[in-house]
Motif scaffolding. Sequence first.
Motif, PDB file in Angstrom:
ATOM      1  N   THR A 199       0.547  -1.398  -0.848  1.00  0.00           N
ATOM      2  CA  THR A 199       0.327   0.224  -0.048  1.00  0.00           C
ATOM      3  C   THR A 199       1.330   1.072  -0.331  1.00  0.00           C
ATOM      4  OG1 THR A 199      -1.849  -1.603   1.403  1.00  0.00           O
ATOM      5  CG2 THR A 199      -2.020   1.345   0.969  1.00  0.00           C
ATOM      6  N   SER A 200       1.917   1.231   0.935  1.00  0.00           N
ATOM      7  CA  SER A 200       2.423   2.131   0.673  1.00  0.00           C
ATOM      8  C   SER A 200       3.913   2.834  -0.291  1.00  0.00           C
ATOM      9  CB  SER A 200       4.190   2.217   2.134  1.00  0.00           C
ATOM     10  OG  SER A 200       3.362   2.288   3.154  1.00  0.00           O
ATOM     11  N   ALA A 201       3.510   1.252  -0.813  1.00  0.00           N
ATOM     12  CA  ALA A 201       4.123   1.607  -2.506  1.00  0.00           C
ATOM     13  C   ALA A 201       3.660   2.323  -3.693  1.00  0.00           C
ATOM     14  CB  ALA A 201       4.990   0.056  -2.955  1.00  0.00           C
ATOM     15  N   ILE A 202       2.512   2.246  -3.593  1.00  0.00           N
ATOM     16  CA  ILE A 202       1.352   2.314  -4.705  1.00  0.00           C
ATOM     17  C   ILE A 202       0.860   3.747  -4.377  1.00  0.00           C
ATOM     18  CG2 ILE A 202      -0.713   2.226  -5.443  1.00  0.00           C
ATOM     19  CD1 ILE A 202       1.492  -0.147  -5.914  1.00  0.00           C
ATOM     20  N   LEU A 203       1.251   4.150  -2.975  1.00  0.00           N
ATOM     21  CA  LEU A 203       0.567   5.594  -2.735  1.00  0.00           C
ATOM     22  C   LEU A 203       1.536   6.419  -2.712  1.00  0.00           C
ATOM     23  CD1 LEU A 203      -2.121   5.279  -0.251  1.00  0.00           C
ATOM     24  CD2 LEU A 203      -2.676   5.473  -2.453  1.00  0.00           C
ATOM     25  N   THR A 204       2.613   5.920  -2.849  1.00  0.00           N
ATOM     26  CA  THR A 204       3.858   6.935  -2.774  1.00  0.00           C
ATOM     27  C   THR A 204       4.273   7.054  -4.063  1.00  0.00           C
ATOM     28  OG1 THR A 204       5.426   5.368  -1.710  1.00  0.00           O
ATOM     29  CG2 THR A 204       4.880   6.492  -0.177  1.00  0.00           C
ATOM     30  N   SER A 205       3.794   6.074  -5.151  1.00  0.00           N
ATOM     31  CA  SER A 205       3.941   6.183  -6.540  1.00  0.00           C
ATOM     32  C   SER A 205       3.167   7.225  -6.859  1.00  0.00           C
ATOM     33  CB  SER A 205       4.342   4.723  -7.369  1.00  0.00           C
ATOM     34  OG  SER A 205       5.273   4.326  -6.662  1.00  0.00           O
ATOM     35  N   LEU A 206       2.560   7.353  -6.272  1.00  0.00           N
ATOM     36  CA  LEU A 206       0.656   7.958  -7.101  1.00  0.00           C
ATOM     37  C   LEU A 206       0.605   9.180  -6.699  1.00  0.00           C
ATOM     38  CD1 LEU A 206      -2.087   5.613  -7.035  1.00  0.00           C
ATOM     39  CD2 LEU A 206      -0.388   5.962  -9.390  1.00  0.00           C
ATOM     40  N   THR A 207       1.776   9.833  -5.644  1.00  0.00           N
ATOM     41  CA  THR A 207       1.693  10.976  -5.337  1.00  0.00           C
ATOM     42  C   THR A 207       3.185  11.481  -5.049  1.00  0.00           C
ATOM     43  OG1 THR A 207       1.845  10.126  -2.650  1.00  0.00           O
ATOM     44  CG2 THR A 207      -0.378  10.449  -3.596  1.00  0.00           C
ATOM     45  N   LYS A 208       2.897  12.930  -4.598  1.00  0.00           N
ATOM     46  CA  LYS A 208       4.486  13.723  -4.316  1.00  0.00           C
ATOM     47  C   LYS A 208       3.489  15.029  -3.469  1.00  0.00           C
ATOM     48  CE  LYS A 208       2.732  16.715  -8.077  1.00  0.00           C
ATOM     49  NZ  LYS A 208       3.631  17.108  -9.706  1.00  0.00           N
ATOM     50  N   ALA A 209       4.592  15.349  -2.459  1.00  0.00           N
ATOM     51  CA  ALA A 209       4.203  16.610  -1.867  1.00  0.00           C
ATOM     52  C   ALA A 209       3.084  17.302  -2.354  1.00  0.00           C
ATOM     53  CB  ALA A 209       5.300  17.467  -1.949  1.00  0.00           C
ATOM     54  N   GLY A 210       2.227  18.037  -1.456  1.00  0.00           N
ATOM     55  CA  GLY A 210       1.392  18.777  -1.880  1.00  0.00           C
ATOM     56  C   GLY A 210       0.060  17.970  -2.522  1.00  0.00           C
ATOM     57  N   SER A 211      -0.190  16.609  -2.357  1.00  0.00           N
ATOM     58  CA  SER A 211      -0.815  15.302  -3.315  1.00  0.00           C
ATOM     59  C   SER A 211      -2.398  15.668  -2.709  1.00  0.00           C
ATOM     60  CB  SER A 211      -0.202  14.594  -3.433  1.00  0.00           C
ATOM     61  OG  SER A 211       0.056  14.833  -4.959  1.00  0.00           O
ATOM     62  N   HIS A 212      -3.363  15.058  -3.471  1.00  0.00           N
ATOM     63  CA  HIS A 212      -4.433  14.785  -1.891  1.00  0.00           C
ATOM     64  C   HIS A 212      -5.229  13.454  -2.576  1.00  0.00           C
ATOM     65  CE1 HIS A 212      -9.052  15.155  -2.465  1.00  0.00           C
ATOM     66  NE2 HIS A 212      -8.614  15.328  -0.700  1.00  0.00           N
ATOM     67  N   ILE A 213      -5.500  12.974  -1.593  1.00  0.00           N
ATOM     68  CA  ILE A 213      -5.762  11.639  -1.978  1.00  0.00           C
ATOM     69  C   ILE A 213      -7.180  11.440  -1.354  1.00  0.00           C
ATOM     70  CG2 ILE A 213      -5.978   8.885  -1.784  1.00  0.00           C
ATOM     71  CD1 ILE A 213      -3.537   9.310  -0.519  1.00  0.00           C
ATOM     72  N   LEU A 214      -8.952  10.732  -2.207  1.00  0.00           N
ATOM     73  CA  LEU A 214      -9.939  10.960  -1.762  1.00  0.00           C
ATOM     74  C   LEU A 214     -10.135   8.983  -1.702  1.00  0.00           C
ATOM     75  CD1 LEU A 214     -12.449  12.686  -4.629  1.00  0.00           C
ATOM     76  CD2 LEU A 214     -11.757  12.585  -2.227  1.00  0.00           C
ATOM     77  N   CYS A 215     -10.645   9.177  -0.247  1.00  0.00           N
ATOM     78  CA  CYS A 215     -10.788   7.819   0.395  1.00  0.00           C
ATOM     79  C   CYS A 215     -11.828   7.295   0.860  1.00  0.00           C
ATOM     80  CB  CYS A 215     -10.121   7.642   1.651  1.00  0.00           C
ATOM     81  SG  CYS A 215      -8.051   7.459   1.533  1.00  0.00           S
ATOM     82  N   SER A 216     -11.739   5.286   1.084  1.00  0.00           N
ATOM     83  CA  SER A 216     -13.751   5.610   1.503  1.00  0.00           C
ATOM     84  C   SER A 216     -13.220   5.590   2.242  1.00  0.00           C
ATOM     85  CB  SER A 216     -13.612   3.860   0.770  1.00  0.00           C
ATOM     86  OG  SER A 216     -12.185   3.479   1.553  1.00  0.00           O
ATOM     87  N   ASN A 217     -14.437   5.859   3.476  1.00  0.00           N
ATOM     88  CA  ASN A 217     -14.889   6.211   4.785  1.00  0.00           C
ATOM     89  C   ASN A 217     -14.780   5.005   5.575  1.00  0.00           C
ATOM     90  OD1 ASN A 217     -14.904   7.437   6.951  1.00  0.00           O
ATOM     91  ND2 ASN A 217     -17.508   7.473   6.984  1.00  0.00           N
ATOM     92  N   GLY A 218     -13.762   4.321   5.991  1.00  0.00           N
ATOM     93  CA  GLY A 218     -13.432   3.293   6.571  1.00  0.00           C
ATOM     94  C   GLY A 218     -12.136   2.475   5.804  1.00  0.00           C
ATOM     95  N   ILE A 219     -11.043   2.502   6.635  1.00  0.00           N
ATOM     96  CA  ILE A 219      -9.888   1.410   5.782  1.00  0.00           C
ATOM     97  C   ILE A 219      -9.142   1.147   7.462  1.00  0.00           C
ATOM     98  CG2 ILE A 219      -9.073   3.257   4.090  1.00  0.00           C
ATOM     99  CD1 ILE A 219      -7.835   4.664   6.049  1.00  0.00           C
ATOM    100  N   TYR A 220      -8.145   0.372   7.115  1.00  0.00           N
ATOM    101  CA  TYR A 220      -7.256  -0.630   7.909  1.00  0.00           C
ATOM    102  C   TYR A 220      -6.585   0.363   8.599  1.00  0.00           C
ATOM    103  CZ  TYR A 220      -4.062  -3.374   9.347  1.00  0.00           C
ATOM    104  OH  TYR A 220      -2.840  -3.731  10.397  1.00  0.00           O
ATOM    105  N   GLY A 221      -6.531   0.225  10.031  1.00  0.00           N
ATOM    106  CA  GLY A 221      -5.844   0.957  11.587  1.00  0.00           C
ATOM    107  C   GLY A 221      -4.569   1.970  10.476  1.00  0.00           C
ATOM    108  N   CYS A 222      -4.106   1.375  10.035  1.00  0.00           N
ATOM    109  CA  CYS A 222      -2.351   0.924   9.600  1.00  0.00           C
ATOM    110  C   CYS A 222      -3.068   2.097   8.701  1.00  0.00           C
ATOM    111  CB  CYS A 222      -1.437  -0.357   9.228  1.00  0.00           C
ATOM    112  SG  CYS A 222      -0.875  -1.018  11.161  1.00  0.00           S
TER     113      CYS A 222
END
Length: 391
Positions: free
Chosen positions: A88-111
Amino acid sequence: MKEQPETLYIHGKDQHTEFYGSLSLPIYQTSTFSFPTAEDGERRFAGEDQGYIYSRLGNPTVQALEERIASAEGGEKGLAFASGMAATSAILTSLTKAGSHILCSNGIYGCTYGLLSLLKEKYNITHDFLDMRDAQEIADRIQPETSCIFIETPINPTMRIIDLKMIADLAHEYNLPVVVDNTFASPYLQQPLQHGCDVVVHSATKYLNGHGDVIGGVAVGKQSFMDEVAKTVRKDGGGTMAPFDAWLLLRGLKTLHVRMERHCYNAKRIAAQLKQHHRIREVFYPTDASHPDQSIAMKQMTEGGGVVTFTIEGSKKDAMSVMNHLNLVKIAVSLGDAETLIQHPATMTHSTIPPSEREKMGVNDSMVRLSVGLEAWEDVWKDLEQALNRL
């Protein structure tokens, strides 16, 4: 001829015949690989020769798993990682850069929540949580800085379901990739890529392995994107899977279909029994007629999965009392094992999430998550029933 999923889990797309007839793929338990000549080494580092260099960069056993999971999800390329969170970390950091924004489902794993908080604190990568049920609401929350949409479905631990095709169609109108955590469903029950999503991630520790003896993660997507992840974030971040772990996962994948069928068979029956008990307030199981998202689940999942979440008619103390009086069912925070496992999300898997946020996600103190195993379901129910009857 295209093989069925059950066949691909066992054989993959390619039949490996170079291992002296061994039915079990060898474990290439090596840190590095020698080059025939210095020039060969130069060509491999330059990317002109596809030979192996160093197991953090690639390993035959790990690659076999990557090919197998890509086949299972119907994707072009898979990558294996040291854990689900590494994936998960690898994919999200590959898709983002400083200042990016992510839309997430309302309910995710704690980590995953913790990772998003870390990205916000260190790199100003912000995020918003949405129910992901109304297309116009999602569109209204997309910003110029939005780089991707990240969802879980079924959501941990509330078991809410998100319409994959609706999200994918909307996201692609804005040229946004959709990343789906498919851990709770497994590729046998749900294939997000076939509904238009772009990347799938799994905690391979769970159903893909199925035996509770390995930590691992995988991701599947388009060849070009996954190649970029492999040569940047995974290579330099170092979250690579070990060869022995890959071998264990290859072994586990061979029985994924028969295990998932039994998990689902058992879970449906446990859910039905729980609904009839007077100390149970609510039961959440995706394909149950009482589930608010049943129609979506029936559309994109072949079965409801092996996890049943329920709330006790009582307090946190009552929920923990039930857990403490179980004998067969074990208190543990994983899922997908042969053993039935139970945990208290508010104080365990989702304890790092602030109480106010947990409430918004639908996680309360009387909620319990049950990963139904492969035992005789009648025995699992007897254990649950005697614990509930002590309240």
